[in-house]
Every structure is written in structure tokens, then in C-alpha cells.
Design a protein around this motif. Structure first.
Motif, short mmCIF file in Angstrom:
data_model
loop_
_atom_site.label_atom_id
_atom_site.label_comp_id
_atom_site.label_asym_id
_atom_site.label_seq_id
_atom_site.Cartn_x
_atom_site.Cartn_y
_atom_site.Cartn_z
N TYR A 145 -4.66 -1.36 -10.24
CA TYR A 145 -5.12 -0.78 -9.10
C TYR A 145 -5.59 -2.44 -7.86
O TYR A 145 -5.59 -2.16 -7.16
CB TYR A 145 -5.82 -0.10 -8.37
N VAL A 172 -0.95 -5.47 9.25
CA VAL A 172 -1.48 -4.39 8.36
C VAL A 172 -1.67 -3.73 7.52
O VAL A 172 -2.45 -3.72 7.19
CB VAL A 172 -1.42 -2.73 9.89
N HIS A 231 2.61 1.25 -3.71
CA HIS A 231 2.12 1.24 -4.81
C HIS A 231 2.41 2.13 -6.02
O HIS A 231 2.28 1.72 -7.15
CB HIS A 231 0.42 0.88 -4.47
N VAL A 232 2.74 3.72 -5.56
CA VAL A 232 2.27 4.59 -6.47
C VAL A 232 2.59 4.39 -7.97
O VAL A 232 2.42 5.46 -8.75
CB VAL A 232 1.99 5.77 -5.74
N ILE A 238 -1.61 8.10 1.09
CA ILE A 238 -1.36 7.70 2.54
C ILE A 238 -0.89 7.81 3.34
O ILE A 238 -0.93 7.34 4.86
CB ILE A 238 -0.31 7.57 1.64
N ILE A 244 -10.55 0.76 -3.14
CA ILE A 244 -10.88 1.96 -2.81
C ILE A 244 -10.37 3.15 -5.18
O ILE A 244 -11.01 2.96 -4.84
CB ILE A 244 -11.23 2.45 -2.00
N PHE A 245 -9.47 2.77 -4.35
CA PHE A 245 -9.15 3.05 -5.87
C PHE A 245 -9.37 2.86 -6.71
O PHE A 245 -9.76 3.75 -7.82
CB PHE A 245 -7.50 3.13 -5.55
N LEU A 270 -7.80 -0.43 0.32
CA LEU A 270 -7.46 0.62 -0.76
C LEU A 270 -7.43 0.44 -1.87
O LEU A 270 -8.14 1.61 -2.69
CB LEU A 270 -6.45 1.72 0.04
N LEU A 306 -4.77 -3.19 4.35
CA LEU A 306 -4.50 -1.71 3.80
C LEU A 306 -4.73 -2.02 1.83
O LEU A 306 -5.53 -1.31 1.64
CB LEU A 306 -3.45 -1.02 4.48
N LEU A 344 -1.33 10.11 -8.64
CA LEU A 344 -0.04 9.60 -7.70
C LEU A 344 -0.13 10.59 -5.99
O LEU A 344 0.40 9.86 -5.44
CB LEU A 344 0.93 10.22 -8.84
N PHE A 353 0.40 -1.00 -0.11
CA PHE A 353 0.00 0.40 0.28
C PHE A 353 0.76 1.60 0.03
O PHE A 353 0.55 1.44 -0.66
CB PHE A 353 -0.66 -0.08 1.03
N PRO A 354 1.54 1.68 0.50
CA PRO A 354 2.13 3.08 0.80
C PRO A 354 3.33 2.94 -0.70
O PRO A 354 3.25 4.32 -0.88
CB PRO A 354 2.49 3.20 2.39
N PRO A 390 0.21 2.26 -10.95
CA PRO A 390 -1.13 2.49 -11.65
C PRO A 390 -0.60 3.80 -12.73
O PRO A 390 -0.79 3.50 -13.59
CB PRO A 390 -2.38 3.20 -10.47
N GLU A 391 0.55 4.13 -11.98
CA GLU A 391 0.78 5.11 -13.21
C GLU A 391 1.68 4.16 -14.21
O GLU A 391 2.31 4.22 -15.70
CB GLU A 391 2.81 5.75 -12.71
N PHE A 433 -17.30 8.14 -3.02
CA PHE A 433 -15.85 7.95 -3.59
C PHE A 433 -16.20 9.46 -4.93
O PHE A 433 -14.92 10.09 -5.08
CB PHE A 433 -16.48 6.98 -5.27
#
Lengths: 486, 643
Positions: free
Chosen positions: A300, A275, A221-222, B629, A286-287, A283, A279, B622, A218-219, A225-226, B573
Motif C-alpha cells: 500500500y 485528482v 490499485h487493488v 473506491i 490510509i490503507f 488513500l 486520492l 479487495l 487509486f481506483p 496489495p494482493e 481507522f
């Protein structure tokens, strides 16, 4: 010798592809031949493993002071198989897909090099070897991400590169710390590190960051998706289907073969992963729901699904681990199927948004049927594979008294349904908004891999002798220190 | 009871499931061949189920295991209950498929319809024949997705919206079911139909949560209030033969699931200290059933599209079934009447509701109209249809001699029996609700046939013809069944119901009484009269004052509960999305301001202009991720430290 062959045949093949500048058709055959050869060699590993048990090959003279070593055990063989099989199918698909673009030689060359590096990562017998191939894989896959060469791709590639380097450094810190503490970096069955010092914790977190980066935790992963939407679809399929799993694989090695997993449980460090995994699942989904771009949504979704895999290992129960390894298989199969189909759609229509694909299912029924099967498998509807992994993961969660995780799995299934089913419904039952009259199912080369993958999503749930499930069981047992081969 | 391994259950399920492929393939030889194949397959399934029924009737329980089905195996277990319902499913499916050949002739995508229909047949049979919960779940989900194709057949906006509601509610229901299966598998080690409640409670699970989970799991399919909202949307938009199947059979899987859960899985011995749980579950069921039956009937009364009335009627009738199930569960060993009533009503409803839907389809085929305000005066043009309609109406309203009468008597006696044993006055009130709902049922059904066949014609019906020979044949079979059950009430109870009660232990005295129900006593015959009395009064009231009473929109559950939920989720959303866009706009603005001050520089392709604002503008996603985050990490940190 076998690991060397498996790793270096594709790498040398890749270099040759660039060097020889072959004619297009011959090059395609050459690339295919190299990939098939690798696949065959990989299958030989099974006989190797069955006859001699776990093999650790050490070459201390190479790259002193650590040396290079390979470890052939159930985990590596299982993952090598899935990696090279997916690679083969995707390669077959990519010949026609990549034809209209530039730099085809470069694409194929780096695909092969990445294959070699990926297999090297999986076969590595110690942390340093793992690190070497890991970095090689990251850099060579950078070229795949930026294949299109447009500013968007360059930017995404840049982000990928930065994050990969950062992750690599964190990983390297972990390696050095482990070496500092124990003087060894070789993977051992049952693990060898039980120090609860700050350095040990730092190393663990370094591993978490390094591999979590790769796995899309999660934190971190950015980049994912790019990078996925801009990469060519076969590359996305490989990134999502195979390379993300390397992160999961690395964490499995760290949890079971570097640290003692009982120790991780006692000091509670594994809870960080737990955890993060929960998440990631929630998330990521949800994204994914918020995305309008098809490949971004799939990306995602990969984040969310990697969350399942991270959860499976964080639970530290054997049943969950079976589901975990099985989900590595399953997700590789279904996500590469989804990316390949979306690649076909994007290639043929030039559109990228989900709403643009209304009614396309009538024009390319076979492709979209495959997409539907893979989607249902993602949601975890029986009799598709996805259900089986969800089943084992859920039971594993209950086994270690974590009903919350089981509930998260169920909620995530619903979220999966929310973002996958509209794509399918759009494609099959909505009226066309764009003129798709010229569009039909693609050429056999692009269709057959997709169909094979789609059949695989249901095949490995209903066959009498479920090879994949058995392999997962053996692997899980081996990691838990029982079963054959260890 | 002899347990015998037999491959027939597997064949019963596999024939239609695999046959769906054959139907798809046969389409290349034209529509006649396709229809022939579809009907032949369904007929073959009927024969197999009948064979299976005969085997089971001779006192055997058929089991079959595909234990290689990864990890856990697929189980079939056919006891009397399963065998009877399998025959009914296959039989109704055959009648409806025969009807569909004519009905669907002018529709699009016929191949898909027949393939989906046959596939749904296989999976529905699978639900009834499954030997454990996991196998049941497999077929349950297959059925959900296959039936989706029937619901959205028309592919217009309405159908797709209804399909979405149906699909997502079903998926949610399925996940709840899966959740309960997880807990059972974890605690017991298998999911076979055996009492597990004590073990679950001993393992520390909260029985009330379990109850709610199971309720939500099957309640969606069973059309239980307030989970029913998909049903009046989805059933009317499907083609009539499909609506018939959905309403008559598919929703029964929900009731069947409840039956297995609350008569087998969640039963305890009456001397156990947990018996109070079973009692409470049963009592809750009676209330749920009463609310469902009354709510459904009231809604049916105020709507005018014929198929929507029938859909609401299905909800109401499911209410009867749940009501009676509850009576049986509550009384434990003394609950034979309750189960008998529920079971008999499951059977009867399957027949008369599909009959009604097919009749609606036949009317639609001739007139192209289903709204009661636009129909009327068809009796001269379709007298035979009117005759059949009256038969079906007799079935659903419980006129003596028709099948509905039988089960209504059993349900009525069941609740009175419960009152006798418990003496709670609430049970007497619930009995009154039941009687009153019977009256409402008669009212809305009478409204349908009066407004369709009598009164002044509102359109030119000169082109309208009466039922075709094929339809007469199909409806003739229905009439035969309805009367066959209704006229020989006691015999049918003895044949169909008493053996079905073997799934759990019942007081032999009750069973004896069930063997001699006073169906034709003057006392029982008053019931239908009362129903029609209430119906007359209701219709009169509605005709006189109906226009003053419009039900406000805000009174529906959909408006009160689901739409806020849905809007809330959407809003959540959207808010997230708007947030992201806002950030993007801010940075874009910053960027233009900055650019306006400086001269544009030549940009390198590989990184663009390297400024934070520009970088972030191009990476809204991003950035957005990053913001989330940070927030989540802060939340985690706060949670850790607050502890």
C-alpha cells in the motif's frame, strides 16, 4: 542494434535457462552473467546518447503495418539504467532467497524474460512497440507472482492477470484511437496530438486506465496489495521497485510525447490525473496504516508513493518533473530495499505480521538498519533521497499555484511516518515475543544488495556530483522541450 | 561586520557527527576507551567552538557553503548569536558527557547512548550554526531522530510510549516547519535569514496562517503550551545526563528558531504598513509565553517525581523566553530589552537546568529514587549535594548573585518598558503573571530540595554516599559559571548580550540603558524577596490545603485535546477496519449457508470455487478497497456536479 541486444539477451538467456536445465551453481552464474551483461550494455547507451543525441531506430519490416521502433532519449535511458541496476541487485539477492523453493529454473527464466520485456517497454519508440513489450512484461511477471503456487498466490495471480488484461485492453483502445486520429503512433518530442474530440478524450482515459493499472493508481490499485504479499520477496521488489514505474513511464510518454502537454493543460484533462494522484497518495497511506501484514503494508505504501510520481507529472511544472523523475529513482531504490529486507525477515522467521517482528532488529542489526534508512527516506527526512524528491515536488506544486498538492505531500509524509516508524520501533526496541535466538543477518549474497541500496538512499543526497539529480534535471528539461538532446 | 569564509563551522558540526562513528568503533576496546573517546570528541568540539567564538568576537561573521549539496546547498553562517550558543551547547554537553560516564556505568546499551549523544551534539550545533532555513531544517530533523534514541534509552513501556509521543509530535512540527520553508523558498527563491514578510504578503499569502505554521513548527520543540505534552513525558524517562541535554539545550532550538524567524525573517521597517503584523505577532507571543510559564509552573507545583517537576519547570522557563521574545518583537526597534532578556535567559537556563537535572541524576544514582514523596532526610548523607542544589536553586529562582537573577531583571524591565511605551493595561497584568510565576518557581524548587534533603528519612539511607570527586568537579564548574554570570552581571550583559543584539536594528538609547542596568539597586533586589514571599505562601497553602485541591484529569490539554484527537484517528481507522471485518463475516456466513445446501465440489486450485461470495470472502481487503473506491468516486462525481 544495441536496443535489440539489450532486450533480447535477457529474453534468450531466460529461455536458455529453462531449456538447458543447468546444474544449480552453473545456472546461477549464467543468470548473473546475463544480467551483468545487460547492465553493461545499458551503460553503453549513455555514450550512444551523448554522441548522437536522441536516436529513433525504426524497423518497419518487422510486424507491419506499424513496425517496431526504439527511441533512445534521456527518459528511456535514465529509466533503463535504474531498472537494470535494481534488477542486478535483486538477482544477486534472489539466488539464496529462492533456494528453498521449487521451480527455481522457472523463476530465474521468467525473471530474465521480464527484464527483457521491461527494458523493451522502456526503449520502445512508438505506442505499438510499447504495447507489445508491456503485455509480454505483464504475462511473464504473472509467473513471478504465482511462484509459490499455493491457492492464495493463485488467486492473487488471477486477479493480477484479469486486471492486467483489462488495463492492456484499455491501453490498446488508446493506441488504436490515436492511430485512427493521426495515422501515426510514434513518440515525438513535444507531442503530436492536440485534438479535443471525444475520441481523443477516450484515448487519454484509455491510457490513464492502462498505465494507471500498472502504476497502482487509486481506483485501479487493488491487484497490487494482493499480489505483493504472495510473490517471492525479490519479485515483490521488482514489481514495486521497477514494474510499477513502467506505468508512470507510459504516462510520461503519453503526456509529453503523444499529447502536447500544454494542450492537456488547456483542456483540463490533466486534472483527472491530478485528482487521482492526490486520492492515491492519501488513500494509499490510509490503507497502509490499517495493514497488519508487513508486505501488504509495503504494497500500500507503494500505492501512495506512486501517487507522488503521478502527482509530479500531473502538475506539469518543470521543477515538479525533476522531483518526479528523481522520485522514480528514489522509490525504486528504497522500496526494493524495503522489500528485500522484509523478504529476509519472512524467510528467516516464517512470520508475516508486523507484530511478530518485535525485537528482530537486535538479531539482524545490519538488515534492520538498512530498513530504517529506507523508511526514513520514505518519510522524506533529510538527508535522505526522499526529502529531495519531496522538496522538488512541493516547490513544483507551488510553482503552478497548487498549494493544496504541497500540503498533501506534507500530510502524506506524516502518514508515512505513522506506518513506517512503528515497524522500526517494534524491531529495535520492543521485547522479543518469539524465539529469534537462531536468527542473524543473512548470507553476504542477501545482505550486500540490501546494504548497497540502503547506502544509495542517502548517497544520492549528499554526494558532490549528484548523478541522479542531474539526470533528472536533464530528463525534465528534455521533456519540456528544452535542454540537451532534443 | 566582516564576512569571512571559514571552514571552522563545518568542522564544529562534522567533528561530532562523524565522531559518533568513531565512538561506536571504539566500543570494541572496552567502556573506558569508549568513554574517553566520547569525552575527547566533546572536548575537541568545545575547543573548536571557543576558537570560532573568538573569531566571531573580533567582529567577523563566518560563513561556509557546501554548494554541491544537491540542488540547494548547505550553508553555515556564524554570527555572534550562533557562536555564543555553540560554545554553550558544547560546554554543557561536555559536562553532561563527563557526568554520564559514571551515571551510565550500570546501564544497558551504553554504546548506543554515547553514539546517539555525540550525534545529537553535532546536529544540535548544526541547528545553531545553520546559515539558512533549509540547512537548519536538515539538522533539526537529524537532531529529532538522534534524540529519540536518548529518550527511549530505557526501552520499557513508559519510555517507548513517551518516545512515540515525542517522535510523532516532532515529526508533525518538522512538517509544519518544512511547509513554511516551502512557501519562503517559493516566494523568495532562497531561505536565507533576511526579512521576507513583505514579499510573502505581497505574494498573496495570509500572514496569520504563516504565523500559525511557524508557531507549530518550532513550538513543539520549544515546549510551548499547548504543544508541550511530549516534554514532561520524554524528558523524565531519559537517563539523567540525556534529560539534562534535552531540557537545557535541545528545546532551545525551538526558541532559537523563533528568534531567527521573528527578529530576522518576519521583521518589517517600523514605518511600513505591515508593522502592525509584527506588533501583533509579538503581542501574541507575550500571551503564549505568559500562559506557558504559568501553566508549566503550576504543573510543576503539583507533581512529585523530581525529573517531571524539572521538565515542567523547563516548559515554564521556556515561557519566560517566549514572553521576552514577544516583548522585543512587539516593540520593533524599541525592543532591545525584550531580546536581551530572552537571549540572556536562553543562556542561563541552559546552565542551571542541566545543573539541576544532573543533580537529580546524582541523587538517583545513590538512592535509586526520584519521587519526592519517597525521598527525605538526605542532608546528613549528602551535604555536598545539598550545597550544590542550593546553588542551582539560587540560579533558577533568581537570587541576586546567581545567573537567573540577571535575565529575570532584564525580562522584568522589558515588560515594564513595553508598558511604558504602549500603555496597555494588559501588559501590566502580564507583568504580574511574570512576577507571580517567579514566586511559583521558587515554590516548586524549594519543594524539591526541602523534600529531598530535609524532613524524616522515609527509607534507610545508610548506604547512601555523598557526591564522588568527579561529580564535585563537574558541579564545581557549574557553580563557577552560575556565580560568574550572576556576580558580574553587567559585565556579562555587555559581553554576551549587547553584541547579540546586532541581528537587527535597535534604538541606540535602549542599548545604552542596557549597558548600565541597575542590577544592585534596592528596587531590583526586592524582586527575589517578593518571589520567595509568594513561594512561602504557596508552599504553606499547599501544605495546609493541598490535599483538598486535586487537579482533575480532565483539566489537562492532553485530555481535552490530544487524546480525543488520537482516539478520533484511532476510531476512524478501527471503524474502517471493523467495517471490513463485518463485510467479511457477512460473506463468510453467506458462503456457509450456500455450502450447507450443496454438496462440496472438488475445487480447482487456480481459482478456488468460483462463486462471487466465496471470491469476495477471500478478498476482504479487495472488497473493502472497492467499497471505498465506489464511495470516493461518488463523492468526486457529486462534487463535480454540485459545482
Amino acid at each position: 542494434m544495441l536496443p535489440f541486444l539489450i532486450i533480447f539477451i535477457p529474453i534468450i538467456g531466460g529461455l536458455l535457462t529453462v531449456a538447458l536445465k543447468l546444474e544449480d551453481r552453473i545456472r546461477d552464474r549464467f543468470v548473473l552473467a546475463v544480467t551483468v551483461l545487460t547492465e553493461i550494455l545499458v551503460l553503453f547507451l549513455y555514450t550512444f546518447l551523448r554522441d548522437t543525441g536522441v536516436v529513433v531506430l525504426q524497423y518497419p519490416k518487422l510486424l507491419p503495418p506499424f513496425g517496431i521502433s526504439f527511441r533512445i532519449d534521456w527518459l528511456s535511458v535514465v529509466l533503463v539504467t535504474i531498472a537494470s541496476s535494481i534488477w542486478l541487485l535483486v538477482t544477486i539477492y534472489s539466488f539464496d532467497y529462492i533456494k528453498p523453493s521449487k521451480n527455481i529454473n522457472r523463476y530465474h527464466a521468467f525473471t530474465l524474460i521480464t527484464l527483457g520485456a521491461t527494458l523493451g517497454t522502456l526503449l520502445a519508440g512508438d505506442l505499438v512497440t510499447l504495447f507489445l513489450f508491456f503485455e509480454l512484461m505483464s504475462f511473464s511477471s504473472y509467473v513471478l507472482v504465482i511462484h509459490e503456487g499455493d491457492p492464495q498466490a493463485m488467486r492473487a495471480g488471477f486477479l493480477y492477470l484479469i486486471m492486467t488484461i483489462g488495463g492492456g485492453l484499455a491501453f490498446l483502445f488508446g493506441v488504436l484511437a490515436v492511430y485512427q486520429m493521426t495515422g501515426t503512433v510514434a513518440f515525438t518530442a513535444g507531442g503530436f496530438l492536440t485534438s479535443s474530440s471525444a475520441l481523443s478524450l477516450g484515448a487519454f482515459i484509455g491510457f490513464l486506465i492502462g498505465f494507471g493499472m500498472k502504476a497502482g493508481m487509486f481506483p485501479l490499485h487493488v491487484w497490487l496489495p494482493e499480489a505483493h504479499p504472495v510473490a517471492p520477496s525479490p519479485s515483490s521488489a521488482l514489481l514495486s521497485g521497477v514494474m510499477l514505474k513502467i506505468g508512470a513511464f507510459g504516462l510520461l510518454r503519453v503526456i509529453f510525447n503523444v499529447y502536447e502537454f500544454q494542450f492537456l493543460k488547456e483542456v483540463g484533462w490533466i486534472n483527472y490525473l491530478l485528482v487521482a494522484a492526490i486520492l492515491t497518495i492519501l488513500l494509499g497511506s490510509i490503507f497502509a496504516i490499517m495493514q497488519k501484514n508487513l508486505k501488504r503494508r509495503l504494497a500500500y505504501s507503494s500505492v501512495a508513493q506512486m501517487g507522488y510520481i503521478l502527482l509530479g507529472m500531473a502538475l506539469l511544472s518543470e521543477q515538479a518533473l525533476i522531483g518526479d523523475v528523481f522520485h522514480i529513482f528514489t522509490h525504486a531504490i528504497m522500496k526494493s530495499c524495503l522489500f528485500l529486507v522484509s523478504g529476509t525477515m519472512i524467510l528467516l522467521t516464517g512470520k508475516t505480521e508486523i507484530d511478530d517482528f518485535k525485537g528482530i532488529g537486535r538479531r539482524m542489526p545490519i538488515s534492520m538498519a538498512c530498513f530504517t534508512m529506507a523508511s526514513l527516506s520514505m518519510i522524506g527526512i533529510p538527508p535522505f533521497n526522499g526529502f529531495l524528491s519531496k522538496w522538488f515536488l512541493g516547490l513544483g506544486a507551488l510553482e503552478v499555484n497548487q498549494p493544496l498538492s504541497a500540503i498533501v505531500l506534507l500530510v502524506s509524509s506524516l502518514l508515512n511516518a505513522v506506518y513506517y516508524l512503528p515497524i522500526v520501533i517494534n524491531a529495535f526496541f520492543k521485547q522479543e515475543e518469539h524465539d529469534f535466538s537462531q536468527i542473524s543477518d543473512p548470507s553476504p549474497k542477501m545482505l550486500i544488495p540490501v546494504v548497497v541500496l540502503a547506502i544509495a538512499t542517502v548517497f544520492f543526497d549528499i554526494i558532490p556530483v549528484n548523478v541522479l539529480l542531474n539526470l533528472s534535471e536533464v530528463t525534465a528539461a528534455a521533456l519540456f522541450g528544452g535542454g540537451p538532446g532534443l | 561586520m566582516v564576512t569571512q569564509s571559514s571552514i571552522i563551522p563545518l568542522l564544529v558540526v562534522a567533528l561530532p557527527l562523524l565522531g559518533a562513528g568513531v565512538v561506536a568503533y571504539s566500543a570494541r576496546w572496552g567502556s573506558a576507551v569508549r568513554a574517553g573517546v566520547a569525552n575527547l570528541l566533546t572536548f575537541g568540539t568545545v575547543l573548536l567552538t571557543v576558537w570560532q567564538f573568538l573569531l566571531v568576537q573580533s567582529g567577523r561573521v563566518l560563513v561556509y557553503t557546501l554548494d554541491w549539496y544537491v540542488g540547494f546547498g548547505l550553508y553555515w553562517r556564524v554570527d555572534f548569536l550562533s557562536a555564543v550558543f555553540a560554545v554553550i551547547v558544547a560546554l554543557v554537553w561536555l559536562l553532561s558527557t563527563l557526568f554520564a560516564v559514571e551515571y551510565m556505568a550500570h546501564e544497558h546499551q551504553q554504546t548506543r547512548f554515547f553514539v546517539a549523544s555525540i550525534f545529537t551534539l553535532g546536529s544540535t550545533l548544526g541547528v545553531f550554526l545553520a546559515g539558512d532555513l533549509l540547512s537548519l531544517f536538515l539538522f533539526f530533523e537529524l537532531m529529532t531522530f538522534a534524540a529519540y534514541l536518548l529518550v527511549i534509552h530505557e526501552e520499557n513501556a513508559d519510555a517507548l510510549r513517551a518516545g512515540n509521543v515525542y517522535l510523532f509530535m516532532s515529526v508533525i512540527g518538522g512538517l509544519f516547519l518544512l511547509g513554511s520553508i516551502f512557501f519562503i523558498q517559493h516566494t523568495v527563491g532562497n531561505t536565507a535569514y533576511a526579512p521576507v514578510l513583505e514579499q510573502l504578503v505581497a505574494a498573496g499569502l495570509n500572514p496569520w496562517w504563516l504565523f500559525v505554521v511557524v508557531l507549530l513548527g518550532f513550538g513543539v520543540k520549544a515546549g510551548m503550551l499547548p504543544l508541550h505534552i511530549w516534554l514532561p513525558k520524554a524528558h523524565p524517562v531519559a537517563p539523567a545526563p540525556a534529560s539534562a541535554l534535552l531540557s537545557a539545550l535541545m528545546i532551545k532550538t525551538g526558541a532559537y528558531g523563533f528568534l531567527r524567524f521573528f527578529y530576522v525573517l518576519f521583521t518589517v521597517a517600523p514605518d511600513s504598513r505591515l508593522f502592525f503584523l509584527q506588533e501583533a505577532f509579538g503581542y501574541a507571543f507575550i500571551w503564549i509565553g505568559a500562559i506557558t510559564m504559568l501553566g508549566g509552573a503550576l504543573m510543576a507545583l503539583i507533581h512529585t517525581p523530581m525529573k517531571r517537576i524539572l521538565a515542567y519547570s523547563s516548559i515554564s522557563q521556556m515561557g519566560y523566553i517566549l514572553f521576552s521574545l514577544g516583548v522585543g518583537v512587539m516593540l520593533g526597534p524599541d525592543g532591545a530589552w525584550g531580546l536581551a532578556g530572552a537571549w540572556m535567559h536562553m543562556i542561563n537556563h541552559a546552565f542551571f537546568k542541566s545543573f539541576l537535572f544532573l543533580l537529580a541524576g546524582a541523587v538517583y544514582l545513590q538512592t535509586g529514587e526520584l519521587d519526592l514523596t519517597k525521598l527525605g532526610g538526605l542532608k546528613r548523607h549528602m551535604p555536598v549535594a545539598l550545597g550544590f542544589f542550593l546553588v542551582a536553586a539560587g540560579g533558577i529562582t533568581g537570587v541576586p548573585g546567581f545567573n537567573g537573577y540577571v535575565s529575570k531583571i532584564l525580562i522584568h524591565e522589558g515588560i515594564l518598558h513595553a508598558f511604558e511605551l504602549k500603555g496597555w493595561s494588559s501588559l501590566l497584568w502580564l507583568e504580574r503573571v511574570f512576577v507571580f510565576t517567579g514566586g511559583l518557581t521558587a515554590a516548586y524548587i524549594s519543594k524539591i530540595w526541602i523534600k529531598t534533603f530535609f524532613g524524616k528519612p522515609k527509607q534507610d539511607w545508610s548506604q547512601v554516599q555523598d557526591l564522588s570527586a568527579g561529580q564535585r568537579g563537574i558541579f564545581g564548574v557549574y557553580t563557577f559559571i552560575l556565580l560568574g554570570i550572576g556576580l558580574a552581571a553587567q559585565t556579562r550583559v555587555n559581553q554576551l548580550t549587547l553584541p547579540a543584539l546586532g541581528i537587527t536594528e535597535f534604538n541606540p538609547l535602549d542599548l545604552e540603558h542596557l549597558g548600565q542596568v541597575p542590577f544592585w539597586s534596592l528596587h531590583e533586589l526586592q524582586g527575589p524577596l517578593l518571589s520567595y514571599g509568594i513561594a512561602g505562601a504557596t508552599l504553606l497553602f499547599q501544605a495546609l490545603f493541598g490535599r483538598y485541591f486535586t487537579v482533575p484529569r480532565w483539566l489537562s490539554v492532553e485530555f481535552l485535546v490530544y487524546q480525543p484527537l488520537y482516539r478520533g484517528a484511532r476510531g476512524f481507522f478501527n471503524l474502517l477496519g471493523a467495517w471490513g471485518l463485518g463485510i467479511q463475516a457477512t460473506f463468510a456466513r453467506l458462503n456457509t449457508l450456500r455450502k450447507a445446501k450443496q454438496k462440496p465440489k472438488r475445487t480447482r486450485t487456480w481459482s478456488g470455487t468460483w462463486s462471487l461470495a466465496n471470491w469476495l470472502t477471500n478478498r476482504t481487503n479487495l472488497l473493502f478497497d472497492t467499497v471505498v473506491i465506489v464511495i470516493v468516486l461518488l463523492a468526486v462525481v457529486v462534487l463535480i456536479f454540485v459545482r
